[in-house]
Design a protein around this motif. Structure first.
Motif, PDB file in Angstrom:
ATOM      1  N   THR A 176       0.811  -1.211   0.000  1.00 52.83           N
ATOM      2  CA  THR A 176       0.000   0.000   0.000  1.00 52.83           C
ATOM      3  C   THR A 176       0.847   1.265   0.000  1.00 52.83           C
ATOM      4  O   THR A 176       0.418   2.297  -0.489  1.00 52.83           O
ATOM      5  N   GLU A 177       2.076   1.185   0.526  1.00 54.46           N
ATOM      6  CA  GLU A 177       2.944   2.364   0.541  1.00 54.46           C
ATOM      7  C   GLU A 177       3.575   2.631  -0.824  1.00 54.46           C
ATOM      8  O   GLU A 177       3.862   3.773  -1.161  1.00 54.46           O
ATOM      9  N   TYR A 178       3.822   1.580  -1.599  1.00 57.66           N
ATOM     10  CA  TYR A 178       4.629   1.741  -2.805  1.00 57.66           C
ATOM     11  C   TYR A 178       3.939   1.398  -4.115  1.00 57.66           C
ATOM     12  O   TYR A 178       4.495   1.622  -5.174  1.00 57.66           O
ATOM     13  N   ILE A 179       2.751   0.808  -4.064  1.00 50.83           N
ATOM     14  CA  ILE A 179       2.038   0.482  -5.300  1.00 50.83           C
ATOM     15  C   ILE A 179       0.612   0.989  -5.181  1.00 50.83           C
ATOM     16  O   ILE A 179      -0.059   0.725  -4.196  1.00 50.83           O
ATOM     17  N   GLY A 180       0.147   1.710  -6.202  1.00 51.13           N
ATOM     18  CA  GLY A 180      -1.228   2.187  -6.214  1.00 51.13           C
ATOM     19  C   GLY A 180      -1.854   1.955  -7.577  1.00 51.13           C
ATOM     20  O   GLY A 180      -1.244   2.206  -8.600  1.00 51.13           O
ATOM     21  N   THR A 208      10.211  -2.789   0.732  1.00 48.77           N
ATOM     22  CA  THR A 208      10.690  -1.923   1.806  1.00 48.77           C
ATOM     23  C   THR A 208      11.334  -0.675   1.235  1.00 48.77           C
ATOM     24  O   THR A 208      11.717  -0.632   0.065  1.00 48.77           O
ATOM     25  N   GLY A 209      11.456   0.341   2.078  1.00 45.91           N
ATOM     26  CA  GLY A 209      12.117   1.571   1.675  1.00 45.91           C
ATOM     27  C   GLY A 209      11.853   2.678   2.663  1.00 45.91           C
ATOM     28  O   GLY A 209      11.045   2.538   3.579  1.00 45.91           O
ATOM     29  N   GLN A 210      12.537   3.788   2.462  1.00 50.78           N
ATOM     30  CA  GLN A 210      12.365   4.987   3.272  1.00 50.78           C
ATOM     31  C   GLN A 210      11.861   6.088   2.358  1.00 50.78           C
ATOM     32  O   GLN A 210      12.644   6.737   1.688  1.00 50.78           O
ATOM     33  N   GLY A 211      10.555   6.275   2.298  1.00 53.36           N
ATOM     34  CA  GLY A 211       9.968   7.308   1.464  1.00 53.36           C
ATOM     35  C   GLY A 211       9.767   6.892   0.017  1.00 53.36           C
ATOM     36  O   GLY A 211       9.035   7.534  -0.717  1.00 53.36           O
ATOM     37  N   ARG A 212      10.443   5.836  -0.411  1.00 51.88           N
ATOM     38  CA  ARG A 212      10.263   5.283  -1.751  1.00 51.88           C
ATOM     39  C   ARG A 212      10.698   3.825  -1.702  1.00 51.88           C
ATOM     40  O   ARG A 212      11.410   3.405  -0.793  1.00 51.88           O
ATOM     41  N   ALA A 213      10.273   3.052  -2.669  1.00 51.62           N
ATOM     42  CA  ALA A 213      10.667   1.645  -2.706  1.00 51.62           C
ATOM     43  C   ALA A 213      12.174   1.543  -2.864  1.00 51.62           C
ATOM     44  O   ALA A 213      12.773   2.257  -3.666  1.00 51.62           O
ATOM     45  N   GLU A 214      12.794   0.659  -2.079  1.00 57.31           N
ATOM     46  CA  GLU A 214      14.237   0.443  -2.169  1.00 57.31           C
ATOM     47  C   GLU A 214      14.604  -1.012  -2.369  1.00 57.31           C
ATOM     48  O   GLU A 214      15.660  -1.310  -2.907  1.00 57.31           O
ATOM     49  N   SER A 215      13.726  -1.927  -1.922  1.00 57.95           N
ATOM     50  CA  SER A 215      14.015  -3.340  -2.126  1.00 57.95           C
ATOM     51  C   SER A 215      12.724  -4.144  -2.237  1.00 57.95           C
ATOM     52  O   SER A 215      11.694  -3.770  -1.684  1.00 57.95           O
ATOM     53  N   LEU A 216      12.829  -5.226  -2.984  1.00 57.55           N
ATOM     54  CA  LEU A 216      11.734  -6.177  -3.138  1.00 57.55           C
ATOM     55  C   LEU A 216      12.231  -7.517  -2.619  1.00 57.55           C
ATOM     56  O   LEU A 216      13.220  -8.058  -3.131  1.00 57.55           O
ATOM     57  N   ARG A 217      11.581  -8.027  -1.620  1.00 54.66           N
ATOM     58  CA  ARG A 217      11.923  -9.344  -1.078  1.00 54.66           C
ATOM     59  C   ARG A 217      11.061 -10.368  -1.790  1.00 54.66           C
ATOM     60  O   ARG A 217       9.841 -10.191  -1.881  1.00 54.66           O
ATOM     61  N   VAL A 218      11.691 -11.405  -2.331  1.00 52.76           N
ATOM     62  CA  VAL A 218      10.960 -12.450  -3.045  1.00 52.76           C
ATOM     63  C   VAL A 218      11.241 -13.802  -2.404  1.00 52.76           C
ATOM     64  O   VAL A 218      12.346 -14.056  -1.925  1.00 52.76           O
ATOM     65  N   PRO A 266      17.314  -5.079  -5.313  1.00 53.87           N
ATOM     66  CA  PRO A 266      17.255  -3.620  -5.186  1.00 53.87           C
ATOM     67  C   PRO A 266      16.292  -3.061  -6.227  1.00 53.87           C
ATOM     68  O   PRO A 266      16.314  -3.467  -7.391  1.00 53.87           O
ATOM     69  N   VAL A 267      15.419  -2.158  -5.807  1.00 55.12           N
ATOM     70  CA  VAL A 267      14.451  -1.543  -6.719  1.00 55.12           C
ATOM     71  C   VAL A 267      14.276  -0.072  -6.378  1.00 55.12           C
ATOM     72  O   VAL A 267      14.516   0.339  -5.246  1.00 55.12           O
ATOM     73  N   SER A 268      13.858   0.697  -7.362  1.00 53.98           N
ATOM     74  CA  SER A 268      13.407   2.058  -7.087  1.00 53.98           C
ATOM     75  C   SER A 268      11.908   2.158  -7.320  1.00 53.98           C
ATOM     76  O   SER A 268      11.285   3.138  -6.940  1.00 53.98           O
ATOM     77  N   ALA A 269      11.337   1.107  -7.938  1.00 58.06           N
ATOM     78  CA  ALA A 269       9.890   1.061  -8.159  1.00 58.06           C
ATOM     79  C   ALA A 269       9.476  -0.379  -8.399  1.00 58.06           C
ATOM     80  O   ALA A 269      10.259  -1.188  -8.888  1.00 58.06           O
ATOM     81  N   VAL A 270       8.223  -0.661  -8.043  1.00 59.94           N
ATOM     82  CA  VAL A 270       7.627  -1.963  -8.291  1.00 59.94           C
ATOM     83  C   VAL A 270       6.323  -1.731  -9.023  1.00 59.94           C
ATOM     84  O   VAL A 270       5.491  -0.943  -8.583  1.00 59.94           O
ATOM     85  N   ILE A 271       6.168  -2.404 -10.155  1.00 57.67           N
ATOM     86  CA  ILE A 271       4.947  -2.294 -10.941  1.00 57.67           C
ATOM     87  C   ILE A 271       4.202  -3.614 -10.844  1.00 57.67           C
ATOM     88  O   ILE A 271       4.736  -4.663 -11.188  1.00 57.67           O
ATOM     89  N   SER A 272       2.970  -3.565 -10.370  1.00 57.17           N
ATOM     90  CA  SER A 272       2.140  -4.756 -10.264  1.00 57.17           C
ATOM     91  C   SER A 272       1.362  -4.934 -11.564  1.00 57.17           C
ATOM     92  O   SER A 272       0.614  -4.057 -11.973  1.00 57.17           O
TER      93      SER A 272
END
Length: 186
Positions: free
Chosen positions: A11-15, A95-105, A126-132
């Motif tokens: 909810t914090e990083y994907i809308g 996870t991240g601080q103010g923006r996505a920084e990592s994707l745990r799989v 490592p990510v700066s964005a995640v697209i669902s």
């Protein structure tokens, strides 16, 4: 509505099915690492678009290449444009601080029926964005009286396409299920 991943941090990083970055001049930081979750044609489109905008893109899919629902041509074209693929991996958290920084799989294995099963082993990308791009689900938006059938699709009478509620008619994906734009045009 967009089908949720149901992972921590979503909810914090994907809308609404796309990457969310409150500090960007667009949907994600150009030139950074972008993860696209899904294995269908929409995922290939999102991945190729992100590459063209300068991102390093990895498609994360919970099954193997053989089970991907995307057209073979779409997958080959994505690979040719530089999209990387991480098969047998399912998102477990962002996870991240103010923006996505990592994707745990979570690393997956396929059982005898080709169903993905978690192994209990994890990796972090490592990510700066995640697209669902894992699909959509039907949201009738408060129209509880409308009869539905398989997959929550609206039941209609043919050929009128009238629903179980008088003077309410339905058509398209909400009745037939997901399809391609060219099918709708035809």
């Amino acid at each position: 509505s967009w089908r949720k991943l149901n992972v921590e941090g979503e909810t914090e990083y994907i809308g609404r099915g796309v990457a969310f970055c409150p500090h960007c001049d667009g949907p994600f930081y150009q030139g950074k690492d972008v993860a696209v979750i899904g294995g269908g044609n929409a995922a290939m489109d999102a991945a190729r678009t992100a590459v063209r905008l300068g991102a390093k893109v990895t498609v994360v899919y919970r099954r193997s290449r053989d089970e991907m629902p995307a057209d073979d041509e779409e997958i080959r074209e994505a690979m040719a444009e530089g999209v990387a693929f991480r098969f047998l991996a399912a998102p477990a958290g962002i996870t991240g601080q103010g923006r996505a920084e990592s994707l745990r799989v979570e690393l997956m294995e396929l059982d005898a029926r080709k169903k993905p099963v978690g192994t209990g082993r994890f990796e972090t990308l490592p990510v700066s964005a995640v697209i669902s791009a894992v699909g959509q689900k039907i949201d009738l938006g408060g129209m509880q009286d409308i009869a539905t059938g398989g997959g929550g699709r609206v039941t209609v009478s043919l050929p009128s396409c009238q629903t179980s509620v008088p003077d309410v008619f339905a058509g398209g994906d909400v009745v037939t299920g997901p399809a391609f734009v060219n099918d709708a045009i035809a």
